[in-house]
Write an enzyme that holds these catalytic residues in place. Structure first.
Site, PDB file in Angstrom:
ATOM      1  N   LYS A   1       0.789  -0.950   0.047  1.00 49.42           N
ATOM      2  CA  LYS A   1      -0.089  -0.467   0.039  1.00 49.42           C
ATOM      3  C   LYS A   1       0.968   1.320   0.160  1.00 49.42           C
ATOM      4  O   LYS A   1       1.519   1.329   1.250  1.00 49.42           O
ATOM      5  CB  LYS A   1      -1.028  -0.214   1.177  1.00 49.42           C
ATOM      6  CG  LYS A   1      -2.030  -0.601   1.149  1.00 49.42           C
ATOM      7  CD  LYS A   1      -3.117  -1.347   0.455  1.00 49.42           C
ATOM      8  CE  LYS A   1      -3.854  -2.107   0.229  1.00 49.42           C
ATOM      9  NZ  LYS A   1      -5.434  -1.956  -0.091  1.00 49.42           N
TER      10      LYS A   1
ATOM     11  N   ASP B   1      -0.748  -0.191  -4.346  1.00 47.48           N
ATOM     12  CA  ASP B   1      -2.326   0.257  -4.618  1.00 47.48           C
ATOM     13  C   ASP B   1      -2.005   1.545  -3.762  1.00 47.48           C
ATOM     14  O   ASP B   1      -1.340   1.283  -2.680  1.00 47.48           O
ATOM     15  CB  ASP B   1      -3.022  -0.988  -3.560  1.00 47.48           C
ATOM     16  CG  ASP B   1      -4.675  -0.459  -3.480  1.00 47.48           C
ATOM     17  OD1 ASP B   1      -4.311   0.085  -4.109  1.00 47.48           O
ATOM     18  OD2 ASP B   1      -5.211  -1.760  -2.354  1.00 47.48           O
TER      19      ASP B   1
ATOM     20  N   GLU C   1      -1.988   0.531  -9.107  1.00 51.80           N
ATOM     21  CA  GLU C   1      -3.489   0.129  -8.466  1.00 51.80           C
ATOM     22  C   GLU C   1      -4.358   1.110  -7.196  1.00 51.80           C
ATOM     23  O   GLU C   1      -3.914   2.005  -6.654  1.00 51.80           O
ATOM     24  CB  GLU C   1      -3.957  -1.243  -7.200  1.00 51.80           C
ATOM     25  CG  GLU C   1      -5.432  -1.465  -7.236  1.00 51.80           C
ATOM     26  CD  GLU C   1      -5.330  -3.260  -6.441  1.00 51.80           C
ATOM     27  OE1 GLU C   1      -4.385  -3.385  -6.828  1.00 51.80           O
ATOM     28  OE2 GLU C   1      -6.331  -3.358  -5.752  1.00 51.80           O
TER      29      GLU C   1
ATOM     30  N   GLU D   1     -12.130  -2.105  -7.908  1.00 47.96           N
ATOM     31  CA  GLU D   1     -13.555  -2.872  -6.986  1.00 47.96           C
ATOM     32  C   GLU D   1     -13.358  -1.682  -6.537  1.00 47.96           C
ATOM     33  O   GLU D   1     -15.017  -2.030  -5.971  1.00 47.96           O
ATOM     34  CB  GLU D   1     -11.964  -3.069  -6.143  1.00 47.96           C
ATOM     35  CG  GLU D   1     -10.818  -1.858  -5.333  1.00 47.96           C
ATOM     36  CD  GLU D   1     -10.056  -2.460  -3.869  1.00 47.96           C
ATOM     37  OE1 GLU D   1      -9.163  -2.455  -3.952  1.00 47.96           O
ATOM     38  OE2 GLU D   1     -10.292  -1.451  -3.050  1.00 47.96           O
TER      39      GLU D   1
ATOM     40  N   ASP E   1     -14.652  -7.501  -9.184  1.00 46.44           N
ATOM     41  CA  ASP E   1     -15.215  -7.280  -7.715  1.00 46.44           C
ATOM     42  C   ASP E   1     -16.487  -8.507  -7.477  1.00 46.44           C
ATOM     43  O   ASP E   1     -17.474  -7.675  -8.424  1.00 46.44           O
ATOM     44  CB  ASP E   1     -15.140  -6.002  -7.244  1.00 46.44           C
ATOM     45  CG  ASP E   1     -15.749  -6.150  -5.279  1.00 46.44           C
ATOM     46  OD1 ASP E   1     -14.857  -5.565  -4.903  1.00 46.44           O
ATOM     47  OD2 ASP E   1     -16.439  -6.288  -4.705  1.00 46.44           O
TER      48      ASP E   1
ATOM     49  N   HIS F   1     -10.405  -8.445  -7.739  1.00 46.28           N
ATOM     50  CA  HIS F   1      -9.827  -7.589  -5.967  1.00 46.28           C
ATOM     51  C   HIS F   1     -10.314  -8.953  -5.416  1.00 46.28           C
ATOM     52  O   HIS F   1     -11.354  -9.594  -5.669  1.00 46.28           O
ATOM     53  CB  HIS F   1     -10.802  -6.970  -6.371  1.00 46.28           C
ATOM     54  CG  HIS F   1     -10.927  -5.980  -5.060  1.00 46.28           C
ATOM     55  ND1 HIS F   1     -11.921  -5.442  -4.126  1.00 46.28           N
ATOM     56  CD2 HIS F   1      -9.860  -6.320  -4.003  1.00 46.28           C
ATOM     57  CE1 HIS F   1     -11.935  -5.607  -3.058  1.00 46.28           C
ATOM     58  NE2 HIS F   1     -10.605  -5.017  -2.819  1.00 46.28           N
TER      59      HIS F   1
END
Lengths: 429, 429
Positions: B207, B235, B261, B290, B313, B340
């Protein structure tokens, strides 16, 4: 001047129409002794208001026990707090039910602020200095198109302000959607058109998209009634896929519509761009916006040259705050804003935004007009005033969102008289 | 074999994590004597499940008293009925709360159908003839990119079917997000990475986006741990505006991420296209999905070359039906689908879709992998099985959506033991 605590009071209303318009109505009360209430709403087509009310309740804690001065003193921060709630963001973000709920709450805050300042909302905005005005806007996700500094530069470094006399004297031009809903008989249609012409209306919208031959007949009838000098718009309410929209509208081009509204999915930016490109040679523009869910969608519609008329909505976007960002982006791209209205109270609310747009942002009436539907105004304490097919600027303080006490009482769910009668009828069957 | 009436049974669960994952869990019961239940869910980050449950209740009448055979016999029609409910459409359409609710209901229908057929969902899909499979998809608003006839032509006019042996033997490759959440200390991060490497993981997601210097330090640490031969993804969870995304990622390019992402708003198709274009020379792809709310958004992301990895998703899109349309569009544009997962049950559900994608649509593992988070599987009756960093195809009938009875009982709102304890603690304070 202590504006805490806030006490939201929630209910919903249903009116006997088709569809069954309904609204989530938020009332903010404070401990100040001025007796002022902030009223805000968002409407639905009937079912679904209970879902929106549930979302209002989930967001309410952001407003409760707050001081109005703190909220409007950092309005961008407050807007971000509502729209980026760490957990609720997942069920949006900034779209659908949670965003409608956000609109209802923020509309109430703006109503309260304007009432406290003793001004109609449009005048509160017109009188605001540029820095304060811009501080209400969340520029997140739109800085690739418009930054706060650029918007400030455009404002002439001072207030956004131009003469208001024109507005006060003549009002803002409106168009009517009331003459030509699908399902009206030809004689009803003729009758309504004749009456509207007599009242001075010059701009008419007709619903299309269910049946091509029927559309051709009805459009011919209306064009014959209103003559070539008046303006005709068409509205498809998302009925088509992209190729179908182009084919269908090619068949209706002979009736010279100014625009085709909502030809396809409101999410389809590239689709609207393709339709715009295909219809431009026929002289037909594309209009959309009433179901565009946030400023990011409007940003892209503008970037992609996907619309020629931009239709803001005062109860779907995040209230005045987000609408301001869209007005400023539309100005930058030179696209006229022609607000969506109708529903429950949309005319009451959006007139403030478009009058502000004229006085302080666009300063033009070229290709501009605001939708008008003559429907449900009787429930509002300060209903719109239409003169010679124009909205007259409201003079009462607030955002014109306040409903009459007797209407609230009568239509409130589940205790209102109207609801009790409905339940009774259902039981009797 | 009479599958009426349906009885949805609604509840929500909350698990003690940060964020407080929660889920709207729909159970469909029938009057058949086979004892089968269809279970479906959609999760939230804690708050908001009550809003989704409210929307499920608003939609429930479409399912009640229906025969399963009628539903799946005209699945496109049923899908359209749920997503285009004349009144509820206004509070979507096909996005946010109402679409999450639609997903929960339809996931339950698919679970029931697969159980009735005695097959895991992926196998039900793999065995289906092309006409039946396509009849589950609503092509509305995507025919400018893919029509039913074109999709049928692509299927080789028969079943969508290729050998399954590879899948059954090796499973579908996964990547792990569990090692590098924001807020983990460097030592935790190292420890988790070392353990994951030992377990055979070769693909890792980190992240980023809160603090650039912190990101640089953490990315360096992870890249050092996993070495140059393993795969690193990043992400940002929508933290940036478009220009910021490009600047930030230029600074992280040295760590050779395969993708970034969610660099910005999930609604910003043109923004993702601009970021893709800017990052391509650095060898960084863009991944998103997502929070992309429907097939119309995915259609445009593909049209605009706005992503290089597409993340479906299973609980945000309109269940299997809508995901099928996205898989087919991704195939047409040659974009790999990398689902996701995580949340509550997403791994359990989405493995079916991606295994079907491999066997019947993409037939390739090139640049493809499915997210995995080791979290909350203990509540599911048929939890995912991961072997050597791959999802092994589920063998039990259904969509793996069914929760353990004791978990439902314990976490159900408001009567579950966990909730009662929470209330007690709050009262004691």
């Amino acid at each position: 001047m202590h504006y805490f605590p806030y006490v939201p009071f929630l209910l919903f209303l249903m009116f006997h129409t088709d569809p069954d318009y309904s609204a989530a109505y938020v009332v903010i009360e404070t401990d100040a002794r001025d007796g002022l209430q902030g009223c805000g709403l968002t409407f639905t087509l009937g079912k679904g208001t209970e879902v929106v009310v549930c979302a209002v309740n989930a967001l309410a804690h952001h407003v409760l026990q707050k001081d109005l001065r703190d909220i409007v003193g950092d309005f961008r921060g407050f807007y971000r707090q509502l729209t980026s709630d760490g957990q609720l963001r997942w069920i949006g973000p900034e779209k659908g039910v949670v965003h409608l709920a956000t609109a209802a709450i923020l509309n109430a805050v703006w109503d309260l602020w304007a009432k406290q300042e003793g001004k109609p909302l449009w005048k509160l905005l017109v009188d605001m200095d540029a820095r304060t005005l811009l501080s209400c806007i969340d520029f997140r996700y739109i800085t690739d198109v418009l930054t706060e500094e650029e918007a400030y530069g455009e404002s002439g470094n001072g207030t956004f302000c131009f003469p208001e006399e024109q507005m006060l004297m003549h009002g803002y031009p409106a168009y009517t959607t009331s003459c030509a809903w699908l399902g009206y008989s030809d004689s009803t249609l003729k009758q309504l058109c004749a009456a509207a012409l007599k009242d001075g209306w010059t701009r008419f919208k007709v619903k299309v998209g269910a049946d091509l031959q029927d559309d051709i007949r009805r459009c011919r009838l209306i064009r014959d009634m209103i003559g070539p000098e008046n303006t005709l718009m068409m509205d498809a309410n998302q009925r088509w896929d992209v190729p179908e929209a182009v084919q269908w509208m090619s068949k209706l081009a002979e009736f010279k519509p100014l625009w085709i509204e909502e030809p396809t999915s409101p999410d389809d930016i590239l689709g609207h761009a393709a339709i715009s490109k295909a219809l431009a040679p026929l002289g037909i523009g594309v209009a959309t916006g009433e179901q565009c869910h946030n400023r990011v969608i409007f940003k892209q519609l503008l970037q992609a040259h996907a619309l020629q008329f931009l239709q803001i909505d005062s109860c779907r976007l995040g209230s005045v705050n987000e609408n301001l960002s869209v007005l400023l982006m539309a100005k930058k791209f030179g696209i006229p804003v022609c607000p969506h209205a109708g529903g429950v109270g949309l005319c009451e609310l959006v007139q403030h935004l478009i009058i502000f747009d004229y006085i302080s942002v666009s300063t033009s009436l070229q290709d501009r007009m605001c939708e008008y539907v003559d429907h449900l105004h009787e429930h509002f304490k300060y209903p719109v005033i239409i003169r010679r097919a124009s909205y007259l600027p409201p003079k009462d303080a607030g955002y014109s969102t306040e409903m009459k006490e007797e209407s609230v009482k009568k239509y409130q769910y589940p205790d209102g008289e109207v609801w009790k009668l409905l339940v009774l009828k259902k039981t009797e069957r």
